[in-house]
Design a protein around this motif. Sequence first.
Motif, PDB file in Angstrom:
ATOM      1  N   ARG A 117     -47.513 -39.741  56.806  1.00  0.00           N
ATOM      2  CA  ARG A 117     -48.573 -39.072  56.685  1.00  0.00           C
ATOM      3  C   ARG A 117     -49.309 -39.485  55.415  1.00  0.00           C
ATOM      4  NH1 ARG A 117     -48.819 -33.759  59.434  1.00  0.00           N
ATOM      5  NH2 ARG A 117     -46.835 -33.215  60.573  1.00  0.00           N
ATOM      6  N   TYR A 118     -48.725 -40.155  54.425  1.00  0.00           N
ATOM      7  CA  TYR A 118     -49.365 -40.737  53.441  1.00  0.00           C
ATOM      8  C   TYR A 118     -50.482 -41.807  53.787  1.00  0.00           C
ATOM      9  CZ  TYR A 118     -46.322 -38.138  50.237  1.00  0.00           C
ATOM     10  OH  TYR A 118     -45.703 -37.061  49.518  1.00  0.00           O
ATOM     11  N   LEU A 119     -50.211 -42.353  54.923  1.00  0.00           N
ATOM     12  CA  LEU A 119     -51.308 -43.187  55.498  1.00  0.00           C
ATOM     13  C   LEU A 119     -52.108 -42.673  56.529  1.00  0.00           C
ATOM     14  CD1 LEU A 119     -49.151 -46.480  55.358  1.00  0.00           C
ATOM     15  CD2 LEU A 119     -50.956 -45.759  53.967  1.00  0.00           C
ATOM     16  N   THR A 120     -51.340 -41.935  57.539  1.00  0.00           N
ATOM     17  CA  THR A 120     -51.988 -41.644  58.817  1.00  0.00           C
ATOM     18  C   THR A 120     -53.263 -40.493  58.528  1.00  0.00           C
ATOM     19  OG1 THR A 120     -50.239 -40.219  59.552  1.00  0.00           O
ATOM     20  CG2 THR A 120     -50.171 -42.333  60.327  1.00  0.00           C
ATOM     21  N   TYR A 121     -53.244 -39.666  57.351  1.00  0.00           N
ATOM     22  CA  TYR A 121     -54.240 -38.900  57.104  1.00  0.00           C
ATOM     23  C   TYR A 121     -55.397 -39.277  57.355  1.00  0.00           C
ATOM     24  CZ  TYR A 121     -55.191 -40.525  52.553  1.00  0.00           C
ATOM     25  OH  TYR A 121     -55.761 -41.171  51.425  1.00  0.00           O
ATOM     26  N   ALA A 122     -55.677 -40.740  57.213  1.00  0.00           N
ATOM     27  CA  ALA A 122     -56.887 -41.524  57.116  1.00  0.00           C
ATOM     28  C   ALA A 122     -57.508 -41.271  58.654  1.00  0.00           C
ATOM     29  CB  ALA A 122     -56.740 -42.829  56.398  1.00  0.00           C
ATOM     30  N   LEU A 123     -56.618 -41.161  59.488  1.00  0.00           N
ATOM     31  CA  LEU A 123     -57.415 -41.351  60.772  1.00  0.00           C
ATOM     32  C   LEU A 123     -57.992 -39.782  61.417  1.00  0.00           C
ATOM     33  CD1 LEU A 123     -54.540 -42.997  62.697  1.00  0.00           C
ATOM     34  CD2 LEU A 123     -56.624 -43.867  61.775  1.00  0.00           C
ATOM     35  N   ILE A 124     -57.815 -38.716  60.482  1.00  0.00           N
ATOM     36  CA  ILE A 124     -58.070 -37.620  61.063  1.00  0.00           C
ATOM     37  C   ILE A 124     -59.285 -37.123  60.073  1.00  0.00           C
ATOM     38  CG2 ILE A 124     -57.452 -34.948  60.865  1.00  0.00           C
ATOM     39  CD1 ILE A 124     -55.855 -36.359  63.031  1.00  0.00           C
ATOM     40  N   HIS A 125     -60.385 -36.257  60.577  1.00  0.00           N
ATOM     41  CA  HIS A 125     -61.634 -35.858  60.040  1.00  0.00           C
ATOM     42  C   HIS A 125     -61.976 -34.499  60.103  1.00  0.00           C
ATOM     43  CE1 HIS A 125     -61.883 -40.260  59.487  1.00  0.00           C
ATOM     44  NE2 HIS A 125     -62.601 -40.252  58.604  1.00  0.00           N
ATOM     45  N   SER A 126     -62.245 -33.927  59.108  1.00  0.00           N
ATOM     46  CA  SER A 126     -62.860 -32.511  59.276  1.00  0.00           C
ATOM     47  C   SER A 126     -64.184 -32.251  59.705  1.00  0.00           C
ATOM     48  CB  SER A 126     -62.411 -31.482  58.097  1.00  0.00           C
ATOM     49  OG  SER A 126     -62.571 -30.399  58.199  1.00  0.00           O
ATOM     50  N   GLY A 127     -64.630 -32.250  60.850  1.00  0.00           N
ATOM     51  CA  GLY A 127     -65.994 -32.504  61.269  1.00  0.00           C
ATOM     52  C   GLY A 127     -66.583 -33.535  61.341  1.00  0.00           C
ATOM     53  N   TYR A 128     -67.799 -33.351  61.950  1.00  0.00           N
ATOM     54  CA  TYR A 128     -68.422 -34.668  62.296  1.00  0.00           C
ATOM     55  C   TYR A 128     -69.236 -35.187  61.249  1.00  0.00           C
ATOM     56  CZ  TYR A 128     -72.514 -31.768  63.239  1.00  0.00           C
ATOM     57  OH  TYR A 128     -73.587 -30.708  63.015  1.00  0.00           O
ATOM     58  N   VAL A 129     -69.636 -34.646  60.396  1.00  0.00           N
ATOM     59  CA  VAL A 129     -70.225 -35.169  59.200  1.00  0.00           C
ATOM     60  C   VAL A 129     -69.310 -35.807  58.297  1.00  0.00           C
ATOM     61  CG1 VAL A 129     -71.532 -34.588  56.811  1.00  0.00           C
ATOM     62  CG2 VAL A 129     -72.015 -33.515  59.047  1.00  0.00           C
ATOM     63  N   HIS A 130     -68.163 -35.677  58.179  1.00  0.00           N
ATOM     64  CA  HIS A 130     -67.077 -36.192  57.384  1.00  0.00           C
ATOM     65  C   HIS A 130     -66.805 -37.494  58.153  1.00  0.00           C
ATOM     66  CE1 HIS A 130     -62.625 -35.872  55.971  1.00  0.00           C
ATOM     67  NE2 HIS A 130     -63.206 -36.577  54.997  1.00  0.00           N
ATOM     68  N   LEU A 131     -66.813 -37.572  59.500  1.00  0.00           N
ATOM     69  CA  LEU A 131     -66.492 -38.634  60.122  1.00  0.00           C
ATOM     70  C   LEU A 131     -67.484 -39.933  60.075  1.00  0.00           C
ATOM     71  CD1 LEU A 131     -64.642 -40.049  62.428  1.00  0.00           C
ATOM     72  CD2 LEU A 131     -66.206 -39.025  64.107  1.00  0.00           C
ATOM     73  N   VAL A 132     -68.648 -39.227  60.325  1.00  0.00           N
ATOM     74  CA  VAL A 132     -69.822 -40.106  60.314  1.00  0.00           C
ATOM     75  C   VAL A 132     -70.235 -40.765  59.153  1.00  0.00           C
ATOM     76  CG1 VAL A 132     -72.373 -40.451  60.712  1.00  0.00           C
ATOM     77  CG2 VAL A 132     -70.935 -39.153  62.212  1.00  0.00           C
ATOM     78  N   THR A 133     -69.937 -39.993  57.868  1.00  0.00           N
ATOM     79  CA  THR A 133     -70.207 -40.412  56.695  1.00  0.00           C
ATOM     80  C   THR A 133     -69.219 -41.520  56.167  1.00  0.00           C
ATOM     81  OG1 THR A 133     -71.124 -38.198  55.769  1.00  0.00           O
ATOM     82  CG2 THR A 133     -70.262 -39.877  53.926  1.00  0.00           C
TER      83      THR A 133
ATOM     84  N   VAL B 169     -54.803 -29.130  61.592  1.00  0.00           N
ATOM     85  CA  VAL B 169     -53.739 -29.207  60.571  1.00  0.00           C
ATOM     86  C   VAL B 169     -52.271 -29.423  61.241  1.00  0.00           C
ATOM     87  CG1 VAL B 169     -55.275 -27.931  58.834  1.00  0.00           C
ATOM     88  CG2 VAL B 169     -53.932 -26.680  60.497  1.00  0.00           C
ATOM     89  N   TYR B 170     -52.113 -29.037  62.608  1.00  0.00           N
ATOM     90  CA  TYR B 170     -50.869 -29.097  63.027  1.00  0.00           C
ATOM     91  C   TYR B 170     -50.638 -30.495  63.683  1.00  0.00           C
ATOM     92  CZ  TYR B 170     -53.890 -29.255  67.282  1.00  0.00           C
ATOM     93  OH  TYR B 170     -55.130 -29.728  68.060  1.00  0.00           O
ATOM     94  N   SER B 171     -51.668 -31.257  63.293  1.00  0.00           N
ATOM     95  CA  SER B 171     -51.442 -32.943  63.816  1.00  0.00           C
ATOM     96  C   SER B 171     -50.233 -33.693  62.911  1.00  0.00           C
ATOM     97  CB  SER B 171     -52.863 -33.712  63.564  1.00  0.00           C
ATOM     98  OG  SER B 171     -52.427 -35.091  63.768  1.00  0.00           O
ATOM     99  N   PRO B 172     -49.339 -34.303  63.665  1.00  0.00           N
ATOM    100  CA  PRO B 172     -48.542 -35.125  63.173  1.00  0.00           C
ATOM    101  C   PRO B 172     -49.373 -36.322  62.061  1.00  0.00           C
ATOM    102  CG  PRO B 172     -48.670 -35.858  65.406  1.00  0.00           C
ATOM    103  CD  PRO B 172     -49.565 -34.667  64.965  1.00  0.00           C
ATOM    104  N   LEU B 173     -50.389 -36.316  62.093  1.00  0.00           N
ATOM    105  CA  LEU B 173     -50.951 -37.427  61.216  1.00  0.00           C
ATOM    106  C   LEU B 173     -51.607 -36.922  59.858  1.00  0.00           C
ATOM    107  CD1 LEU B 173     -53.137 -39.105  64.211  1.00  0.00           C
ATOM    108  CD2 LEU B 173     -51.117 -39.696  63.482  1.00  0.00           C
ATOM    109  N   ILE B 174     -52.082 -35.726  59.992  1.00  0.00           N
ATOM    110  CA  ILE B 174     -52.565 -35.252  58.828  1.00  0.00           C
ATOM    111  C   ILE B 174     -51.685 -35.204  57.694  1.00  0.00           C
ATOM    112  CG2 ILE B 174     -52.342 -32.785  59.351  1.00  0.00           C
ATOM    113  CD1 ILE B 174     -55.147 -32.204  58.142  1.00  0.00           C
ATOM    114  N   TYR B 175     -52.262 -35.199  56.460  1.00  0.00           N
ATOM    115  CA  TYR B 175     -51.211 -35.019  55.372  1.00  0.00           C
ATOM    116  C   TYR B 175     -51.042 -33.662  55.047  1.00  0.00           C
ATOM    117  CZ  TYR B 175     -49.231 -34.357  50.797  1.00  0.00           C
ATOM    118  OH  TYR B 175     -48.264 -34.011  49.755  1.00  0.00           O
ATOM    119  N   ASN B 176     -49.770 -33.163  55.360  1.00  0.00           N
ATOM    120  CA  ASN B 176     -49.346 -31.858  55.160  1.00  0.00           C
ATOM    121  C   ASN B 176     -48.565 -31.332  53.949  1.00  0.00           C
ATOM    122  OD1 ASN B 176     -48.307 -29.224  55.560  1.00  0.00           O
ATOM    123  ND2 ASN B 176     -48.259 -29.368  57.921  1.00  0.00           N
ATOM    124  N   PRO B 177     -48.916 -30.746  53.168  1.00  0.00           N
ATOM    125  CA  PRO B 177     -47.945 -30.807  51.945  1.00  0.00           C
ATOM    126  C   PRO B 177     -46.648 -29.933  52.087  1.00  0.00           C
ATOM    127  CG  PRO B 177     -49.853 -29.101  51.730  1.00  0.00           C
ATOM    128  CD  PRO B 177     -50.116 -29.857  53.026  1.00  0.00           C
TER     129      PRO B 177
END
Length: 296
Positions: A96-112, A80-88
Amino acid sequence: MQFADASAEYSRSREVLNKAALSVVPRQERTVEKRTYLQEYKCCPPALFMITATLIEIAVFIYYAVDMNRPMGAAGPAPVYSPLIYNPYRRYEAWRYLTYALIHSGYVHLVTNLVMQLVLGLLLELVHGWWRVGTIYLAGVLAGSLSQSITAPRTYLAGASGGVYSITYAHVGNLLLNWSEMSFRWVQLILCLSLTIGDISFALWDSYGSPTPSNTGHMAHLGGAIAGALVGINILRNLKKRQWERYCWWAALVIYLALVLVGIVLNATLPVPEFFPDDDYTDLATLRELRLKSQP
């Protein structure tokens, strides 16, 4: 004998590839030139956008898994500290309105997300080109973050789901304009409807019925789906344009631009006191240090 077996296997693979690609091509577009192109297609150059996006998302996931210095589980944690994630709390950092797509929360989220975008995105990209698929994907990512920000103003957002849903529902736009010319149209329609019913059912249960609601960005999914259908109508190939389809093209363009404009205006100037959280201007290095120290 081994050479003959290898050639037969290659021919079968080529036939499967051609049928898959032709399933998203209107019959009017299946000219000799188009079929010849598909027959000669050797994945060189490859479908660049989906493959590149996938590799970047994997690299970013690995980077933050190492940077957080803790085991990465099936469901997180997210950096959540990443400059890429969407931080309200840092909405002023508009990227961040675009780069949040590069961050995933866990490998299931990523692989899916990666499996979905590769399977569905590569089929479209093979036929319609990288820039069309890339535009649809990014349109869904933007629509997803704008939607989620307005409906859940204090929620972090990560993942490529907005783009994935946009690619998925671009197939709906393709079907709408080319229904009578498409092969496997009923199969594609049934799959899209099944996904829609399943996703809406899960969203309602997760939001109102589950004792332990997830952090799924359901409105980001919806925003991405709407963007995919509208932008797909605009830019996917449709050589035989009927009069009603021209009206549909303009309607889709105006609706999408209007929705995005409203989303941007509301995110920037919504006149509701304390609707959005106060901005956090902590420098990113300090924010990272504080987050890493606070993790268990």
